[in-house]
Motif scaffolding. Structure first.
Motif, PDB file in Angstrom:
ATOM      1  N   ALA A 188     102.393 -57.156 -34.163  1.00 28.66           N
ATOM      2  CA  ALA A 188     101.882 -58.447 -34.602  1.00 28.66           C
ATOM      3  C   ALA A 188     102.324 -59.549 -33.646  1.00 28.66           C
ATOM      4  N   VAL A 189     101.484 -60.569 -33.521  1.00 29.39           N
ATOM      5  CA  VAL A 189     101.762 -61.708 -32.651  1.00 29.39           C
ATOM      6  C   VAL A 189     101.748 -62.971 -33.502  1.00 29.39           C
ATOM      7  N   ASP A 190     102.758 -63.810 -33.368  1.00 31.74           N
ATOM      8  CA  ASP A 190     102.832 -65.041 -34.136  1.00 31.74           C
ATOM      9  C   ASP A 190     101.660 -65.959 -33.780  1.00 31.74           C
ATOM     10  N   PRO A 191     100.820 -66.311 -34.751  1.00 31.19           N
ATOM     11  CA  PRO A 191      99.608 -67.083 -34.444  1.00 31.19           C
ATOM     12  C   PRO A 191      99.879 -68.434 -33.802  1.00 31.19           C
ATOM     13  N   ARG A 192     100.853 -69.175 -34.313  1.00 28.29           N
ATOM     14  CA  ARG A 192     101.089 -70.519 -33.781  1.00 28.29           C
ATOM     15  C   ARG A 192     101.626 -70.478 -32.360  1.00 28.29           C
TER      16      ARG A 192
END
Length: 227
Positions: A177-181
């Protein structure tokens, strides 16, 4: 006089062809029709002929075993694999090639392959003949590094895309997963990575999202690192 034993080598090529399909990172896999490892999945590949260069052999083997045109792919050399015993037929050194491309068609089996298909990388791992699991692992790591230092991910997104679409490519290839912000901040703040189209995508549910297209840069400075 020193007695030196010289090994007689055969030279081969193997191909790790990666793409994003159905929101998963997939690899092109054949089923071997001949011994050794008859009936086992493997990466496409085979032996060099006496009159051809190594890249030419890679293009030929890809076409013969899968029906895909290697001349339309950017094949880059991964490295050579030559551990003793990697091939039960004798001392074989293989030069592995990698291609990471979007929108690749379905393969068709031929030559010494009884079938050819796109297979999720996680499904293929641990099943491949020869030392192809090792080749696949190193190819995937090279692909992940490419996304850190280049704008390759934009080629999987079509003419216009949202930052969420681009983030999904990273998550699929990186397998995390990649942090959206943070991701949005890094992408928009990296000169030449993406450009706004001035349009927005209106979803059935949720807020409209700005649309972007690929920028002019091919390398990322600073890179977008995993972690």
């Amino acid at each position: 006089m020193i007695d030196r034993e010289h090994s007689y080598l055969r030279l081969a090529v193997d191909l790790a062809i990666l793409t994003v399909r159905e929101d998963t990172l997939q690899v092109l896999v054949i089923t071997r029709a001949n011994e050794p490892f008859r009936g086992r999945p493997a990466l496409p590949g085979g032996f060099l002929r006496g009159d051809e260069d190594i890249p030419d052999a890679a293009v030929r083997e890809l076409a013969e075993e899968t029906g895909l045109d290697g001349n339309r792919l950017h094949l880059e050399q991964l490295r050579a694999y030559g551990a003793p015993g990697r091939d039960p037929r004798g001392r074989v050194v293989s030069v592995a090639f990698l291609a990471i491309m979007p929108d690749l068609p379905l393969p068709t089996a031929g030559s010494d392959a009884s079938s050819a298909a796109w297979v999720p990388v996680e499904q293929a791992r641990g099943t491949l003949a020869f030392d192809h699991d090792e080749i696949l692992d190193e190819a995937v790591e090279r692909a992940r590094t490419r996304l850190e230092f280049t704008t390759l991910a934009t080629t999987f997104c079509g003419p216009s895309f949202t930052i969420g679409d681009l983030r999904n490519v990273y998550e699929v290839v990186w397998g995390q997963a990649v942090d959206p912000r943070n991701f949005s901040r890094k992408v928009i703040g990296t000169p030449g990575f993406v450009e706004q189209t001035g349009e927005r995508r209106i979803p059935e549910i949720g807020r409209p999202a700005a649309l972007y297209r690929a920028g002019a840069e091919t390398s990322l400075n600073p890179p977008i690192m995993r972690g």
